[in-house]
Scaffold this motif. Structure first.
Motif, PDB file in Angstrom:
ATOM      1  N   HIS A  83      26.290   1.692  59.021  1.00 36.61           N
ATOM      2  CA  HIS A  83      27.219   0.629  59.390  1.00 36.61           C
ATOM      3  C   HIS A  83      26.569  -0.737  59.179  1.00 36.61           C
ATOM      4  N   GLU A  84      25.309  -0.841  59.518  1.00 36.86           N
ATOM      5  CA  GLU A  84      24.602  -2.125  59.395  1.00 36.86           C
ATOM      6  C   GLU A  84      24.516  -2.563  57.936  1.00 36.86           C
ATOM      7  N   GLU A  85      24.273  -1.616  57.044  1.00 37.45           N
ATOM      8  CA  GLU A  85      24.192  -1.957  55.616  1.00 37.45           C
ATOM      9  C   GLU A  85      25.536  -2.432  55.084  1.00 37.45           C
ATOM     10  N   VAL A  86      26.591  -1.738  55.461  1.00 35.39           N
ATOM     11  CA  VAL A  86      27.922  -2.131  54.985  1.00 35.39           C
ATOM     12  C   VAL A  86      28.311  -3.474  55.578  1.00 35.39           C
ATOM     13  N   LYS A  87      27.994  -3.691  56.832  1.00 40.54           N
ATOM     14  CA  LYS A  87      28.306  -4.975  57.473  1.00 40.54           C
ATOM     15  C   LYS A  87      27.581  -6.119  56.765  1.00 40.54           C
ATOM     16  N   ALA A  88      26.325  -5.892  56.365  1.00 38.96           N
ATOM     17  CA  ALA A  88      25.567  -6.936  55.668  1.00 38.96           C
ATOM     18  C   ALA A  88      26.239  -7.310  54.352  1.00 38.96           C
ATOM     19  N   ILE A  89      26.811  -6.323  53.676  1.00 39.29           N
ATOM     20  CA  ILE A  89      27.541  -6.589  52.432  1.00 39.29           C
ATOM     21  C   ILE A  89      28.832  -7.332  52.738  1.00 39.29           C
ATOM     22  N   TYR A  90      29.609  -6.809  53.683  1.00 39.52           N
ATOM     23  CA  TYR A  90      30.908  -7.380  54.024  1.00 39.52           C
ATOM     24  C   TYR A  90      30.800  -8.835  54.468  1.00 39.52           C
ATOM     25  N   ASP A  91      29.691  -9.162  55.147  1.00 39.78           N
ATOM     26  CA  ASP A  91      29.511 -10.502  55.712  1.00 39.78           C
ATOM     27  C   ASP A  91      28.849 -11.492  54.757  1.00 39.78           C
ATOM     28  N   LEU A  92      28.578 -11.094  53.529  1.00 39.62           N
ATOM     29  CA  LEU A  92      28.001 -12.031  52.561  1.00 39.62           C
ATOM     30  C   LEU A  92      28.915 -13.245  52.382  1.00 39.62           C
ATOM     31  N   PRO A  93      28.354 -14.398  52.031  1.00 42.73           N
ATOM     32  CA  PRO A  93      29.220 -15.517  51.647  1.00 42.73           C
ATOM     33  C   PRO A  93      30.209 -15.048  50.584  1.00 42.73           C
ATOM     34  N   LEU A  94      31.463 -15.421  50.720  1.00 42.59           N
ATOM     35  CA  LEU A  94      32.524 -14.807  49.920  1.00 42.59           C
ATOM     36  C   LEU A  94      32.261 -14.849  48.422  1.00 42.59           C
ATOM     37  N   LEU A  95      31.840 -15.991  47.893  1.00 42.96           N
ATOM     38  CA  LEU A  95      31.647 -16.088  46.450  1.00 42.96           C
ATOM     39  C   LEU A  95      30.454 -15.257  45.986  1.00 42.96           C
TER      40      LEU A  95
END
Length: 324
Positions: free
Chosen positions: A10-22
């Motif tokens: 979950h932590e890995e996916v959250k880190a991806i999801y929360d990246l700056p949008l661009l």
């Protein structure tokens, strides 16, 4: 290192999801171009062979018999289905998805009805997929024998939030159907709906669950809720396009080889917003003015958008043409 993983935390996916949008879009776009031809878009159509009168209480669905909506029960004859399939083929569609409302695709009468439609539509030279509720191991093997291209069975949301969506079936049952399809060697489609009141954590967990399946979905449909009058979710505010983009991009990174479908709810967004989803990795859309019980983009609108972007409608086998 391979791009394909089935052990995301979950932590890995959250880190991806929360990246700056661009930055997120850029990362997803690069992976998309590594595994797919970004100039091609799959166009498919959905035929509702059996509509409405469903016993389930899914709060987003106009087909539930529990809610007073504009949807009236309707069953298409084999001739009606073939007529719609022929029209779709004439408009360049290569794949038809047959939909049958209801929970239990294992009922012999319902299954045999769908099996005949699958067989006859395939004779038109079209690929066929279907969505028909729960599928047990026996029926999954029979579908495989029919040469079904794929079976759709959405998770809808996270396991945590699922009881807020429906009380008449469980998340475990959804996962069991996906397992049965995979065991039978059937390609499957599975995704979810955004904008039902779920949190970002729920979206992250849904995508993590899909990406951690033994085999990734062939197609991941991501829908923006279309609130239908009469359903409990009528009146919910449409999620913003950037939330859709974030989900599409995350799905593309987690499941690089999957086809990502920007499905229901495209009518909420501008052409520019849809284009941003395509840039982030969406490479499938539904053709036709109606998607089950809700409005879809018109054929002319889609043709104009794809022409403007320089994207060519194509068939599934041609989408994954680059690095395998």
């Amino acid at each position: 290192m391979s791009d394909i993983r089935n052990n995301w935390t979950h932590e890995e996916v959250k880190a991806i999801y929360d990246l700056p949008l661009l930055d997120l879009v850029n990362k997803a776009a690069n992976l998309h171009r590594k595994h797919h031809d970004s100039t091609k878009m799959n166009m498919n159509t959905l035929i509702s062979a059996r509509t409405g009168a469903c016993s389930q209480d899914c709060k987003y669905c106009a087909q539930s018999a529990r809610y007073d909506t504009h949807v009236k029960p309707k069953k298409l004859s084999l001739e009606d289905v073939l007529a719609e399939a022929k029209i779709a083929k004439e408009n360049g569609v290569k794949r038809v998805c047959l939909s049958s409302s209801g929970r239990d695709g294992n009922r012999d009468d319902r299954f045999d009805e769908m099996a005949e439609m699958i067989t006859e539509v395939k004779k038109l030279g079209l690929e066929v997929c279907c969505t028909m509720g729960m599928i047990n191991k026996e029926k999954a093997k029979k579908l495989a024998g029919l040469g079904i291209t794929a079976v759709n069975h959405n998770l809808d949301t996270s396991e945590r939030y699922y009881p807020s969506i429906t009380t008449t079936r469980t998340y475990a049952e959804r996962l069991e159907t996906l397992a049965n399809l995979q065991e039978a060697g059937i390609s499957y489609c599975s995704g979810g709906i955004l904008g039902m009141g779920e949190t970002n954590e729920d979206r992250i967990e849904m995508l993590r669950t899909l990406s951690n399946q033994e085999k990734h979905p062939y197609n991941v449909p991501l829908n923006s809720l279309v609130p239908v009058e009469g359903t409990p979710f009528f009146g919910k505010e449409t999620i913003g396009i950037f939330d859709m983009v974030r989900a599409v991009a995350t799905a593309r990174i987690l499941m690089p080889k999957a086809v990502i479908a920007f499905a229901a709810g495209r009518t909420h967004y501008s052409q520019e917003g849809q284009a941003l989803c395509f840039l982030a990795g969406a490479n499938s859309i539904f053709f036709g003015d109606k998607l089950l019980t809700v409005k879809n983009m018109t054929v002319n609108e889609d043709q104009h958008l794809l022409n403007t972007l320089g994207i060519v409608p194509t068939r599934y086998q041609e989408l994954t043409t680059l690095e395998e």
